[in-house]
Design a protein around this motif. Structure first.
Motif, PDB file in Angstrom:
ATOM      1  N   ASN A   1      -7.492  -1.918   2.026  1.00  0.00           N
ATOM      2  CA  ASN A   1      -7.220  -1.037   3.301  1.00  0.00           C
ATOM      3  C   ASN A   1      -7.662   0.451   3.018  1.00  0.00           C
ATOM      4  O   ASN A   1      -7.164   1.149   2.432  1.00  0.00           O
TER       5      ASN A   1
ATOM      6  N   SER B   1      -3.526  10.946   3.388  1.00  0.00           N
ATOM      7  CA  SER B   1      -4.472  10.085   4.157  1.00  0.00           C
ATOM      8  C   SER B   1      -5.469   9.254   3.054  1.00  0.00           C
ATOM      9  O   SER B   1      -6.078   9.847   2.189  1.00  0.00           O
ATOM     10  N   ILE B   2      -5.209   8.007   3.208  1.00  0.00           N
ATOM     11  CA  ILE B   2      -6.114   7.176   2.421  1.00  0.00           C
ATOM     12  C   ILE B   2      -7.718   7.455   2.698  1.00  0.00           C
ATOM     13  O   ILE B   2      -8.285   7.394   1.655  1.00  0.00           O
TER      14      ILE B   2
ATOM     15  N   GLY C   1      -5.896   2.517   6.461  1.00  0.00           N
ATOM     16  CA  GLY C   1      -4.627   2.591   7.206  1.00  0.00           C
ATOM     17  C   GLY C   1      -3.621   3.494   6.373  1.00  0.00           C
ATOM     18  O   GLY C   1      -4.081   4.656   5.853  1.00  0.00           O
ATOM     19  N   LYS C   2      -2.561   3.134   6.723  1.00  0.00           N
ATOM     20  CA  LYS C   2      -1.251   4.064   6.407  1.00  0.00           C
ATOM     21  C   LYS C   2      -0.510   3.005   5.376  1.00  0.00           C
ATOM     22  O   LYS C   2      -0.710   1.797   5.615  1.00  0.00           O
ATOM     23  N   GLY C   3       0.220   3.674   4.382  1.00  0.00           N
ATOM     24  CA  GLY C   3       1.061   2.663   3.459  1.00  0.00           C
ATOM     25  C   GLY C   3       2.514   2.601   3.756  1.00  0.00           C
ATOM     26  O   GLY C   3       2.900   3.078   4.849  1.00  0.00           O
TER      27      GLY C   3
ATOM     28  N   LEU D   1       0.910  -1.038   0.035  1.00  0.00           N
ATOM     29  CA  LEU D   1      -0.114  -0.014  -0.019  1.00  0.00           C
ATOM     30  C   LEU D   1       0.824   1.270  -0.120  1.00  0.00           C
ATOM     31  O   LEU D   1       1.970   1.197   0.718  1.00  0.00           O
TER      32      LEU D   1
ATOM     33  N   GLY E   1       0.266   5.572   0.634  1.00  0.00           N
ATOM     34  CA  GLY E   1      -0.772   6.571   0.849  1.00  0.00           C
ATOM     35  C   GLY E   1      -0.211   7.978   1.137  1.00  0.00           C
ATOM     36  O   GLY E   1      -1.014   8.795   1.524  1.00  0.00           O
TER      37      GLY E   1
ATOM     38  N   TYR F   1      -7.655   1.127  -3.121  1.00  0.00           N
ATOM     39  CA  TYR F   1      -7.743   0.989  -1.835  1.00  0.00           C
ATOM     40  C   TYR F   1      -8.771   0.095  -0.979  1.00  0.00           C
ATOM     41  O   TYR F   1      -8.984   0.405  -0.003  1.00  0.00           O
TER      42      TYR F   1
END
Lengths: 74, 272
Positions: free
Chosen positions: B214, B167-168, B217-219, A70, A72, B211
């Motif tokens: 998740n 921020s996701i 969350g954070k990556g 991921l 972000g 996304y």
């Protein structure tokens, strides 16, 4: 059955970029994530032969599983 | 207006309008630099600052960019570079949204941060900078946190939305509001040596898919932070996408995402 696993970005650290090895029939994507200690909350995408799959997806002989983390930040 | 047009045509060098005449016309006729730029472009004159654009962006498209409105959500690592490039490109209106002030840990990468701007709002620094580099561009600074609740008014009428958030969950809200106001969204995200870019047109659901695993969350950025070059690379790819969306040229990154790895210099395309 032979399966190729490709790891991307941070997932390569301490692991590998690409590895082909023998897995027993019935192995799922989730089993491989587990085996490689890849935490589920860090996974961005899992693809088999360029198609998105979930953890419960069964692998077949000759499959290539790609695993991306991921991202972000901004 | 005709008087201004005549003045500009008279002082043009072939079809280029030098800055000194654009600037003089603004003072002389009591117009903003932007108003003079519009009259010039509509009269077929290219402000000289754009002369190196012209083989890439035609005069008609330069006018299209000038008439466009881009919203940049987040004015940190990605946002600073995005705003800088949009302003130099000649995008007429930029809405810049960020609730934060500059802090010391921003100095390694955020374009508008400097010891002098520590503690100052990021949107204020962006506003000042754009006025300096291209006064024809109007930047609307909004020192607020983007959310689903305030986003609709912010994005209504915007031609392209650029995601420079960190921020996701807020990204997913941005994608939702962009779809509601029918605006294309250019997504970018970074972490360490890595970054990604994708473009979503109204009706597509790419961000939600990116996304899907998740959403809160954070990556990789959580453990890696961000160096100076990754935001510049990803921001540039996003502005190239935004430019194409605005002038309707080229092939956008729709239904796919570019995953960029600067450590091993690999670019991978992921279909969505």
């Amino acid at each position: 059955m032979k399966v190729t696993v490709k790891l991307f970005a941070t997932f390569r650290a301490g692991r590998f970029g690409e590895q082909t090895k023998e897995y027993s029939p019935g192995t799922t994507v989730g089993d491989i994530l587990n085996e490689l200690s890849l935490p589920l909350d860090e996974i961005g995408a899992t693809l088999i032969n360029h198609r998105h799959v979930e953890e419960d997806q069964l692998l077949k002989d000759g499959d290539t599983l790609s695993i991306f983390p991921l991202v972000g930040g901004g | 207006m005709e008087e201004v047009r005549t003045f500009l045509l008279k002082h043009a060098e072939e079809d280029l309008l030098p800055w000194k005449h654009q600037s003089f016309a603004s003072t002389h006729f009591g117009l903003s630099i932007g108003q003079v730029e519009r009259i010039a472009l509509e009269a077929g004159l290219l402000p000289s600052r754009y002369q190196r654009n012209r083989k890439t962006i035609s005069l008609a498209n330069q006018l299209r960019l000038f008439r466009s409105h881009a919203a940049v959500i987040g004015c940190g690592g990605l946002g600073g570079y995005i705003i800088e490039q949009l302003a130099r490109l000649g995008v007429g209106r930029i809405t810049a949204v960020d609730p934060d002030v500059f802090e010391e840990h921003n100095l390694n990468r955020q374009l508008y941060s400097s010891p002098a701007t520590l503690g100052r709002p990021k949107v204020e620094a962006a506003h000042k900078r754009v006025l300096e580099i291209n006064p024809a561009v109007t930047l609307y600074p909004l020192k607020v946190a983007f959310s689903k609740t305030n986003g609709f008014d912010m994005l209504q009428g915007v031609d392209v939305v650029i995601d420079a958030l960190d921020s996701i969950p807020v990204r997913l809200e941005l994608a939702e509001v962009s779809a509601e106001v029918n605006a294309p969204l250019v997504h970018g995200a970074i972490g360490g040596w890595y970054g990604q870019v994708a473009t979503q047109f109204p009706g597509e659901n790419t961000l939600r898919k990116i996304y899907s695993r998740n959403t809160d969350g954070k990556g990789v950025e959580k453990g890696l932070g961000n160096p100076s070059f990754t935001p510049a690379v990803i921001a540039s790819l996003q502005v190239a996408e935004a430019c194409k969306v605005l002038i309707g040229q080229g092939v956008p990154l729709t239904n796919r995402k570019l995953h960029v790895n600067l450590l091993e210099m690999e670019v991978n395309e992921i279909p969505y």
